[in-house]
Design a protein around this motif. Structure first.
Motif, PDB file in Angstrom:
ATOM      1  N   SER A  11      -4.611   6.062   6.344  1.00  0.00           N
ATOM      2  CA  SER A  11      -5.469   7.239   6.312  1.00  0.00           C
ATOM      3  C   SER A  11      -4.655   8.523   6.414  1.00  0.00           C
ATOM      4  CB  SER A  11      -6.486   7.161   7.456  1.00  0.00           C
ATOM      5  OG  SER A  11      -7.288   8.316   7.499  1.00  0.00           O
ATOM      6  N   ARG A  12      -3.664   8.536   7.299  1.00  0.00           N
ATOM      7  CA  ARG A  12      -2.840   9.737   7.449  1.00  0.00           C
ATOM      8  C   ARG A  12      -1.962   9.961   6.216  1.00  0.00           C
ATOM      9  NH1 ARG A  12      -2.980  11.765  12.651  1.00  0.00           N
ATOM     10  NH2 ARG A  12      -3.762  10.358  14.278  1.00  0.00           N
ATOM     11  N   LEU A  13      -1.446   8.874   5.628  1.00  0.00           N
ATOM     12  CA  LEU A  13      -0.615   8.995   4.430  1.00  0.00           C
ATOM     13  C   LEU A  13      -1.411   9.572   3.258  1.00  0.00           C
ATOM     14  CD1 LEU A  13       1.366   5.665   4.797  1.00  0.00           C
ATOM     15  CD2 LEU A  13       2.447   7.892   4.393  1.00  0.00           C
ATOM     16  N   ARG A  14      -2.689   9.242   3.177  1.00  0.00           N
ATOM     17  CA  ARG A  14      -3.518   9.748   2.080  1.00  0.00           C
ATOM     18  C   ARG A  14      -3.631  11.279   2.100  1.00  0.00           C
ATOM     19  NH1 ARG A  14      -6.197   6.089  -0.943  1.00  0.00           N
ATOM     20  NH2 ARG A  14      -6.409   3.977  -0.109  1.00  0.00           N
ATOM     21  N   LYS A  15      -3.364  11.889   3.233  1.00  0.00           N
ATOM     22  CA  LYS A  15      -3.436  13.348   3.316  1.00  0.00           C
ATOM     23  C   LYS A  15      -2.148  14.014   2.826  1.00  0.00           C
ATOM     24  CE  LYS A  15      -6.751  13.248   7.110  1.00  0.00           C
ATOM     25  NZ  LYS A  15      -7.052  13.614   8.514  1.00  0.00           N
ATOM     26  N   VAL A  16      -1.124  13.186   2.590  1.00  0.00           N
ATOM     27  CA  VAL A  16       0.173  13.707   2.159  1.00  0.00           C
ATOM     28  C   VAL A  16       0.504  13.272   0.742  1.00  0.00           C
ATOM     29  CG1 VAL A  16       2.659  13.710   2.686  1.00  0.00           C
ATOM     30  CG2 VAL A  16       0.996  13.775   4.540  1.00  0.00           C
ATOM     31  N   VAL A  17       0.034  12.078   0.342  1.00  0.00           N
ATOM     32  CA  VAL A  17       0.310  11.561  -1.001  1.00  0.00           C
ATOM     33  C   VAL A  17      -0.984  11.069  -1.638  1.00  0.00           C
ATOM     34  CG1 VAL A  17       2.695  10.886  -0.497  1.00  0.00           C
ATOM     35  CG2 VAL A  17       0.843   9.230  -0.144  1.00  0.00           C
ATOM     36  N   ASP A  18      -1.020  11.104  -2.969  1.00  0.00           N
ATOM     37  CA  ASP A  18      -2.088  10.450  -3.728  1.00  0.00           C
ATOM     38  C   ASP A  18      -1.640   9.016  -4.000  1.00  0.00           C
ATOM     39  OD1 ASP A  18      -3.902  12.650  -4.021  1.00  0.00           O
ATOM     40  OD2 ASP A  18      -2.495  13.527  -5.472  1.00  0.00           O
ATOM     41  N   ILE A  19      -2.447   8.046  -3.605  1.00  0.00           N
ATOM     42  CA  ILE A  19      -2.073   6.639  -3.709  1.00  0.00           C
ATOM     43  C   ILE A  19      -2.666   6.046  -4.980  1.00  0.00           C
ATOM     44  CG2 ILE A  19      -2.193   4.376  -2.617  1.00  0.00           C
ATOM     45  CD1 ILE A  19      -2.455   5.808   0.078  1.00  0.00           C
ATOM     46  N   ASP A  20      -1.791   5.628  -5.903  1.00  0.00           N
ATOM     47  CA  ASP A  20      -2.240   4.979  -7.135  1.00  0.00           C
ATOM     48  C   ASP A  20      -2.386   3.472  -6.943  1.00  0.00           C
ATOM     49  OD1 ASP A  20      -2.292   7.413  -8.488  1.00  0.00           O
ATOM     50  OD2 ASP A  20      -0.196   7.232  -9.127  1.00  0.00           O
ATOM     51  N   ASP A  21      -1.423   2.864  -6.239  1.00  0.00           N
ATOM     52  CA  ASP A  21      -1.464   1.415  -6.011  1.00  0.00           C
ATOM     53  C   ASP A  21      -0.806   1.112  -4.668  1.00  0.00           C
ATOM     54  OD1 ASP A  21      -1.281  -1.341  -5.959  1.00  0.00           O
ATOM     55  OD2 ASP A  21      -0.613  -1.532  -8.040  1.00  0.00           O
ATOM     56  N   PRO A  22      -1.602   0.796  -3.633  1.00  0.00           N
ATOM     57  CA  PRO A  22      -1.001   0.549  -2.312  1.00  0.00           C
ATOM     58  C   PRO A  22      -0.134  -0.706  -2.269  1.00  0.00           C
ATOM     59  CG  PRO A  22      -3.360   0.079  -2.287  1.00  0.00           C
ATOM     60  CD  PRO A  22      -3.067   0.743  -3.590  1.00  0.00           C
ATOM     61  N   GLU A  23      -0.442  -1.694  -3.087  1.00  0.00           N
ATOM     62  CA  GLU A  23       0.329  -2.948  -3.042  1.00  0.00           C
ATOM     63  C   GLU A  23       1.745  -2.760  -3.559  1.00  0.00           C
ATOM     64  OE1 GLU A  23      -1.602  -6.256  -4.796  1.00  0.00           O
ATOM     65  OE2 GLU A  23      -3.339  -6.181  -3.448  1.00  0.00           O
ATOM     66  N   THR A  24       1.916  -1.914  -4.555  1.00  0.00           N
ATOM     67  CA  THR A  24       3.260  -1.667  -5.094  1.00  0.00           C
ATOM     68  C   THR A  24       3.881  -0.402  -4.506  1.00  0.00           C
ATOM     69  OG1 THR A  24       2.366  -0.387  -6.953  1.00  0.00           O
ATOM     70  CG2 THR A  24       2.633  -2.781  -7.265  1.00  0.00           C
ATOM     71  N   GLY A  25       3.085   0.366  -3.741  1.00  0.00           N
ATOM     72  CA  GLY A  25       3.610   1.603  -3.164  1.00  0.00           C
ATOM     73  C   GLY A  25       3.772   2.710  -4.189  1.00  0.00           C
ATOM     74  N   THR A  26       2.934   2.706  -5.209  1.00  0.00           N
ATOM     75  CA  THR A  26       2.994   3.745  -6.241  1.00  0.00           C
ATOM     76  C   THR A  26       2.190   4.951  -5.772  1.00  0.00           C
ATOM     77  OG1 THR A  26       3.129   2.042  -7.952  1.00  0.00           O
ATOM     78  CG2 THR A  26       2.588   4.286  -8.664  1.00  0.00           C
ATOM     79  N   VAL A  27       2.889   6.065  -5.540  1.00  0.00           N
ATOM     80  CA  VAL A  27       2.234   7.267  -5.000  1.00  0.00           C
ATOM     81  C   VAL A  27       2.760   8.505  -5.712  1.00  0.00           C
ATOM     82  CG1 VAL A  27       2.037   6.172  -2.718  1.00  0.00           C
ATOM     83  CG2 VAL A  27       3.954   7.727  -3.190  1.00  0.00           C
TER      84      VAL A  27
END
Length: 425
Positions: A383-399
């Motif tokens: 939740s906190r990371l979503r405020k700093v990066v846009d998450i395209d794919d959490p499983e691969t860490g694509t942000v």
């Protein structure tokens, strides 16, 4: 009556030539009681930033916070109030004599609240001087077994060199525990984290100044609930073995490896501070000399010790096997907390790279943090990371780094980076 229990989670099977044993040791405390309940007194010091940057509005809220803290200190507890800017001032008790603290009574509570009302915002910031005065105050009360401080700042440590702050921190090691809070966004997380980690405490942001009174009240309530004054994690290893590291991994990551004190040639103690009714997990890694297949060995004996009384212990074992189905397994708890430790590093390194303008590195490290948070079920970190990066794919860490980020959200991610979650299921 205080009771501790211990449980060990590990894969004890090593392949031929294997040397390294990893274990998660869970320690739980019940019946801790309240601070000072163990027959000794407890001490509490409230250190409030009164530098000019606080301004009149924040200063008034900080006064309310200090009052809330004083109101929650139990009667009989030794206490003092420190006002800090480019110097440290003993705001209460005034004219204390040889002993710099007083015990809490209705009268001293009233006097302390009146003293807090005189705080004014002026001057610079020298946190090392606040730490030095806090240590001297605690040391003025002989045989005080439980010592806790709250330290509030709103800015960077401009009136001291980093070496002066480090010297003050080192002088305070083992003297007291400290929970550190920064209000607003003009303070430096890494600077305050150095203090809290060294003093076995926590660091966090208070983004809304109006929350200061609630935060201070909660911190003192937590402190007053710690009825076990001081405990050590005692680790015995066999002749020739080496402790690779010892870390607290729940409720937050704290590397204790460099804090070891020798008990005897085979045994070391690691400080854990005071305890309430709670559960903590520790990751202990030991390197052994390899043995023949089929042999087994006690790799470590991990105890929780209060004074010289052993309260509970867990055994870490090693067995050498040629069965790949046994030796290839990674214990779920070990895997989980290894990921949580890597998560904390990835967040801190990613934010540091972002601040330095190294965009590619920041994206890679924060992407790895997203991946680890998802894998370990750390929903708060996600939740906190979503405020700093846009998450395209959490499983691969694509942000993708967000174009605009609220500084308070970034600092909240940084301060919370070491907080961990228990393994799911």
């Amino acid at each position: 009556m205080t009771e501790f229990t211990a449980a060990v989670y590990q894969n004890e099977f090593l392949p031929a030539g294997g040397t390294d044993v990893h274990a998660i040791v869970n320690l739980s405390c019940t019946g801790a009681g309240q601070a000072g309940a163990g027959g000794g007194a407890a001490g509490e010091i409230i250190a409030v930033d009164t530098s000019g940057s606080m301004g009149s509005a924040n200063m008034e809220l900080a006064k309310r916070a200090a009052v809330a803290a004083v109101e929650n200190i139990h009667d009989g507890t030794w206490f003092a109030v420190v006002a800090g800017n480019h110097r440290a001032f003993l705001a209460y008790p005034r004219n204390p004599g040889a002993v710099g603290m007083v015990q809490m009574t209705p009268q001293t509570r009233f006097e302390a609240i009146n003293a807090i009302a005189t705080f004014r915002a002026q001057g610079g910031t020298a946190i090392g001087s606040w730490l030095n005065l806090t240590r001297a105050l605690f040391d003025s009360v002989p045989n005080l077994p439980q010592r806790h401080a709250i330290i509030l700042t709103d800015g960077e440590n401009h009136n001291e060199t980093p070496a002066q702050l480090d010297e003050a921190i080192n002088a305070c090691l083992g003297s007291f525990q400290a929970d550190c809070r920064g209000v607003g966004t003009d303070w430096k997380v890494s600077e305050v984290r150095r203090i809290s980690q060294a003093l076995l405490g926590t660091v966090d942001i208070i983004p809304r100044p109006e929350d200061m009174p609630r935060v201070f009240a909660e911190l003192v309530q937590q402190s007053m609930s710690r009825g076990v004054a001081d405990a050590a994690l005692r680790v015995w290893t066999p002749q020739g073995a080496q402790v690779l590291f010892c870390r607290q991994v729940l409720p937050q990551v704290e590397d204790l490896t460099g804090r070891a004190s020798q008990v005897n040639p085979l045994t070391v103690d690691y400080p854990t501070g005071s305890w309430s009714d709670e559960s903590r997990d520790y990751h202990v890694a030991v390197r052994l000399a390899a043995r023949e297949l089929g042999q087994e060995q006690l790799a470590a004996r991990v105890q929780i010790v209060v004074g010289e009384q052993t309260m509970a212990q867990g055994l870490v074992k090693a067995r050498w096997s040629d069965d790949d189905s046994l030796t290839a397994r990674i214990d779920p708890a070990v895997a989980h907390y290894t990921g949580q430790t890597e998560l904390a590093d990835a967040i801190q390194q990613g934010l540091a790279a972002k601040a330095a303008g190294r965009t590619d590195e920041a994206t890679t490290r924060l992407g790895r943090a997203v991946q680890l948070a998802a894998a370990t079920g750390n929903e708060e970190a996600t939740s906190r990371l979503r405020k700093v990066v846009d998450i395209d794919d959490p499983e691969t860490g694509t942000v993708r780094l967000k174009a605009s980020v609220d500084k308070a959200d970034e600092m909240a991610l940084d301060t919370a980076s070491t907080k961990t979650t228990r393994i799911r299921g």
